[in-house]
Each structure stands twice: as C-alpha cells, then as structure tokens.
Write a protein that holds these residues in place. Sequence first.
Motif, mmCIF file in Angstrom:
data_model
loop_
_atom_site.group_PDB
_atom_site.id
_atom_site.type_symbol
_atom_site.label_atom_id
_atom_site.label_comp_id
_atom_site.label_asym_id
_atom_site.label_seq_id
_atom_site.Cartn_x
_atom_site.Cartn_y
_atom_site.Cartn_z
ATOM 1 N N SER A 9 29.560 59.063 -0.430
ATOM 2 C CA SER A 9 30.151 59.988 -1.412
ATOM 3 C C SER A 9 29.800 59.622 -2.854
ATOM 4 O O SER A 9 29.839 60.488 -3.735
ATOM 5 C CB SER A 9 31.664 60.058 -1.249
ATOM 6 N N LYS A 14 26.748 66.865 -4.296
ATOM 7 C CA LYS A 14 27.992 67.535 -3.894
ATOM 8 C C LYS A 14 27.901 69.054 -3.967
ATOM 9 O O LYS A 14 28.654 69.751 -3.306
ATOM 10 C CB LYS A 14 29.142 67.036 -4.758
ATOM 11 N N THR A 94 29.851 60.967 7.246
ATOM 12 C CA THR A 94 31.080 61.324 6.544
ATOM 13 C C THR A 94 30.990 60.718 5.141
ATOM 14 O O THR A 94 30.201 59.787 4.917
ATOM 15 C CB THR A 94 32.330 60.778 7.260
ATOM 16 N N PRO A 95 31.782 61.207 4.199
ATOM 17 C CA PRO A 95 31.725 60.665 2.839
ATOM 18 C C PRO A 95 32.000 59.161 2.769
ATOM 19 O O PRO A 95 31.479 58.473 1.886
ATOM 20 C CB PRO A 95 32.806 61.447 2.094
ATOM 21 N N ALA A 96 32.814 58.644 3.691
ATOM 22 C CA ALA A 96 33.179 57.227 3.657
ATOM 23 C C ALA A 96 32.112 56.310 4.250
ATOM 24 O O ALA A 96 32.163 55.093 4.025
ATOM 25 C CB ALA A 96 34.497 57.016 4.406
ATOM 26 N N VAL A 116 26.586 65.691 4.844
ATOM 27 C CA VAL A 116 27.808 64.885 4.784
ATOM 28 C C VAL A 116 28.963 65.828 5.110
ATOM 29 O O VAL A 116 29.159 66.842 4.440
ATOM 30 C CB VAL A 116 27.989 64.240 3.398
ATOM 31 N N GLU A 118 33.058 66.468 6.220
ATOM 32 C CA GLU A 118 34.446 66.007 6.239
ATOM 33 C C GLU A 118 35.218 67.006 7.096
ATOM 34 O O GLU A 118 35.283 68.192 6.752
ATOM 35 C CB GLU A 118 34.985 65.956 4.815
ATOM 36 N N GLY A 119 35.747 66.543 8.208
ATOM 37 C CA GLY A 119 36.352 67.461 9.172
ATOM 38 C C GLY A 119 35.248 68.297 9.781
ATOM 39 O O GLY A 119 34.364 67.766 10.431
ATOM 40 N N VAL A 123 30.409 68.777 2.856
ATOM 41 C CA VAL A 123 30.855 68.495 1.495
ATOM 42 C C VAL A 123 29.755 67.901 0.630
ATOM 43 O O VAL A 123 29.947 67.657 -0.554
ATOM 44 C CB VAL A 123 32.088 67.555 1.495
#
Length: 138
Positions: A9, A14, A94-96, A116, A118-119, A123
């Motif tokens: 992230s 983005k 994922t962002p993390a 990337v 999320e859920g 994102v």
Amino acid sequence: MITSTVAVSDIMTKHVLFAKPGQAFAEVARLFAEMDIHHLPVTDANDKLIGIISANDVMRGFSRRLFNSPDGSIPLDQSLTVADLMTSNPVYLTPANSIQKAAELFARHRIQCLPVVEGTRVVGIITTRDLVKHFADI
C-alpha cells in the motif's frame, strides 16, 4: 537478498483504471497508447477482479491481424473483446502484503503487474516499475 517490510500500500498506484470483459479490444488498445499504461485490471459488473489485460495481450491482439494476412490487409477483428485476450483469475496481493512478497510473486509467476485487492475490491496496482522506483529512491 533484499528484504523489506514496506507494505504494498505504501508504493502501489491507488488511482486505477479498469477494463470490463465485454469492452472492445480496440478501445483498450487506444487507452494503453493514450494513457501510457501497460496493465488494466478487469472487473465484472460487481467490480470484482476477474482478470488482467496487459500491453503484451494487446500486442497479441494486433499480431492476430498480421499473421492472418501476408500483407496485413485484413482489418482488425472488431469483435475481439477484453475477455478474449485477458488473463483470467490473476495473481493478486492485499495492501498489507510486503513488497518482498510482491517481488517473489513477480519472479515466481514471471509477471510484471499485480492487482491489489481488499475484500473483493481492487484498491490499487503494483508493477515491477514501482519496485524499481522504490529501491532507486532509497
């Protein structure tokens, strides 16, 4: 080996453009040229990630025209869509996730871009160029 705890992230893009599976190939090819981009996540009607289309996929679409005619006189197949050329079920992060994980996936799968997610929502996007820029700025 370089290890990094920097999160995806922190360096991902983005503001991402998306393609839809039924979108005309010619329209996406124009987008790649005009926006100077190389990858687009493909999402369904619910904005769920279902694929990715790359500049290499676009080149493949154009090569279909060239190799079907010795002089290239056959017009581009206007019925080609994003779904015809995209890679389905792409690898994603994922962002993390760490940028180390991104580098491992780029190498393992021989790819240059990772959506990337999320859920179920895209994102961001991270590319090999993003990694190079990050390490060059250190």
